[in-house]
Design a protein around this motif. Structure first.
Motif, PDB file in Angstrom:
ATOM      1  N   GLY A   8      60.068  77.849  32.240  1.00  0.00           N
ATOM      2  CA  GLY A   8      59.948  76.659  32.248  1.00  0.00           C
ATOM      3  C   GLY A   8      59.489  76.201  33.951  1.00  0.00           C
ATOM      4  O   GLY A   8      59.034  75.120  34.319  1.00  0.00           O
ATOM      5  N   ALA A   9      60.259  76.905  34.663  1.00  0.00           N
ATOM      6  CA  ALA A   9      60.232  76.840  36.256  1.00  0.00           C
ATOM      7  C   ALA A   9      58.982  77.062  36.877  1.00  0.00           C
ATOM      8  O   ALA A   9      58.015  77.782  36.221  1.00  0.00           O
ATOM      9  N   MET A  10      58.568  76.065  37.563  1.00  0.00           N
ATOM     10  CA  MET A  10      57.404  76.353  38.585  1.00  0.00           C
ATOM     11  C   MET A  10      57.673  77.101  39.535  1.00  0.00           C
ATOM     12  O   MET A  10      58.332  77.007  40.503  1.00  0.00           O
ATOM     13  N   VAL A  11      56.773  77.956  39.910  1.00  0.00           N
ATOM     14  CA  VAL A  11      57.057  79.209  40.969  1.00  0.00           C
ATOM     15  C   VAL A  11      55.653  79.626  41.606  1.00  0.00           C
ATOM     16  O   VAL A  11      54.768  79.240  41.298  1.00  0.00           O
ATOM     17  N   GLY A  40      52.786  78.087  39.541  1.00  0.00           N
ATOM     18  CA  GLY A  40      52.696  78.925  38.044  1.00  0.00           C
ATOM     19  C   GLY A  40      54.057  78.488  37.385  1.00  0.00           C
ATOM     20  O   GLY A  40      55.061  78.233  38.027  1.00  0.00           O
ATOM     21  N   GLU A  41      53.637  78.707  36.017  1.00  0.00           N
ATOM     22  CA  GLU A  41      54.916  78.241  35.110  1.00  0.00           C
ATOM     23  C   GLU A  41      55.397  79.630  34.500  1.00  0.00           C
ATOM     24  O   GLU A  41      54.400  80.518  33.984  1.00  0.00           O
ATOM     25  N   ILE A  42      56.633  79.783  34.431  1.00  0.00           N
ATOM     26  CA  ILE A  42      57.312  80.591  33.850  1.00  0.00           C
ATOM     27  C   ILE A  42      57.323  80.686  32.196  1.00  0.00           C
ATOM     28  O   ILE A  42      57.896  79.658  31.612  1.00  0.00           O
ATOM     29  N   MET A  43      56.541  81.604  31.664  1.00  0.00           N
ATOM     30  CA  MET A  43      56.485  81.308  30.045  1.00  0.00           C
ATOM     31  C   MET A  43      57.553  82.176  29.241  1.00  0.00           C
ATOM     32  O   MET A  43      57.981  81.609  28.395  1.00  0.00           O
ATOM     33  N   GLU A  44      57.999  83.247  29.883  1.00  0.00           N
ATOM     34  CA  GLU A  44      58.936  84.113  29.365  1.00  0.00           C
ATOM     35  C   GLU A  44      59.791  84.793  30.296  1.00  0.00           C
ATOM     36  O   GLU A  44      59.169  85.227  31.450  1.00  0.00           O
ATOM     37  N   ILE A  45      61.018  85.374  30.266  1.00  0.00           N
ATOM     38  CA  ILE A  45      61.685  86.202  30.864  1.00  0.00           C
ATOM     39  C   ILE A  45      62.037  87.430  30.212  1.00  0.00           C
ATOM     40  O   ILE A  45      62.787  87.065  29.212  1.00  0.00           O
ATOM     41  N   LYS A  53      52.372  81.917  34.100  1.00  0.00           N
ATOM     42  CA  LYS A  53      50.952  81.370  33.734  1.00  0.00           C
ATOM     43  C   LYS A  53      50.493  80.518  35.273  1.00  0.00           C
ATOM     44  O   LYS A  53      51.075  79.492  35.273  1.00  0.00           O
ATOM     45  N   PHE A  54      49.380  81.039  35.545  1.00  0.00           N
ATOM     46  CA  PHE A  54      48.927  79.999  36.713  1.00  0.00           C
ATOM     47  C   PHE A  54      47.726  79.079  36.026  1.00  0.00           C
ATOM     48  O   PHE A  54      46.873  79.739  35.579  1.00  0.00           O
ATOM     49  N   GLY A  55      47.944  77.955  36.118  1.00  0.00           N
ATOM     50  CA  GLY A  55      46.933  77.159  35.625  1.00  0.00           C
ATOM     51  C   GLY A  55      45.740  76.314  36.277  1.00  0.00           C
ATOM     52  O   GLY A  55      45.128  75.548  35.792  1.00  0.00           O
ATOM     53  N   GLN A  56      45.768  76.744  37.676  1.00  0.00           N
ATOM     54  CA  GLN A  56      44.586  76.175  38.394  1.00  0.00           C
ATOM     55  C   GLN A  56      43.346  76.830  38.121  1.00  0.00           C
ATOM     56  O   GLN A  56      42.153  76.081  38.253  1.00  0.00           O
ATOM     57  N   VAL A  57      43.383  78.077  37.796  1.00  0.00           N
ATOM     58  CA  VAL A  57      42.154  78.631  37.338  1.00  0.00           C
ATOM     59  C   VAL A  57      42.332  79.418  35.788  1.00  0.00           C
ATOM     60  O   VAL A  57      43.415  79.704  35.656  1.00  0.00           O
ATOM     61  N   PRO A  58      41.151  79.419  35.295  1.00  0.00           N
ATOM     62  CA  PRO A  58      41.372  80.198  33.956  1.00  0.00           C
ATOM     63  C   PRO A  58      41.543  81.783  34.160  1.00  0.00           C
ATOM     64  O   PRO A  58      40.761  82.330  34.558  1.00  0.00           O
ATOM     65  N   THR A  59      42.797  82.353  33.808  1.00  0.00           N
ATOM     66  CA  THR A  59      43.082  83.651  34.414  1.00  0.00           C
ATOM     67  C   THR A  59      44.414  83.941  33.292  1.00  0.00           C
ATOM     68  O   THR A  59      45.068  83.170  32.867  1.00  0.00           O
ATOM     69  N   PRO A  60      44.363  85.219  33.201  1.00  0.00           N
ATOM     70  CA  PRO A  60      45.522  85.867  32.344  1.00  0.00           C
ATOM     71  C   PRO A  60      46.891  85.655  32.872  1.00  0.00           C
ATOM     72  O   PRO A  60      46.870  85.675  33.997  1.00  0.00           O
ATOM     73  N   ASN A  61      47.877  85.795  31.988  1.00  0.00           N
ATOM     74  CA  ASN A  61      49.121  85.440  32.529  1.00  0.00           C
ATOM     75  C   ASN A  61      49.399  86.816  33.076  1.00  0.00           C
ATOM     76  O   ASN A  61      49.007  87.628  32.892  1.00  0.00           O
TER      77      ASN A  61
END
Length: 72
Positions: A8-11, A40-45, A53-61
């Motif tokens: 959930g952290a933003m990195v 980018g948001e940490i989805m899993e560790i 997951k970078f949300g600014q552009v549609p791209t794979p995690n």
């Protein structure tokens, strides 16, 4: 700093840590600028890696080593 990185952290990625890394040698070394410049948001560790997951552009995690990230 790595201890503060959790789900959930933003990195953002650290360019100097990512260049010449094992991960860089395993793929295209022309990293897109948005991984260094946008949130980018940490989805899993899993272990020492985080799925970001970078949300600014549609791209794979993307999986990155925790040492290659900093809190944004």
């Amino acid at each position: 700093m790595a201890a503060a990185i959790k789900k959930g952290a933003m990195v953002r990625a650290l360019q100097e840590q990512l260049e010449n890394s094992v991960e860089a040698s395993a793929s295209d070394t022309r990293f897109p600028p948005y991984i260094f410049e946008t949130k980018g948001e940490i989805m899993e560790i899993k272990g020492e890696y985080a799925l970001v997951k970078f949300g600014q552009v549609p791209t794979p995690n993307i999986w990155l080593h925790i040492d290659q990230l900093e809190l944004f």
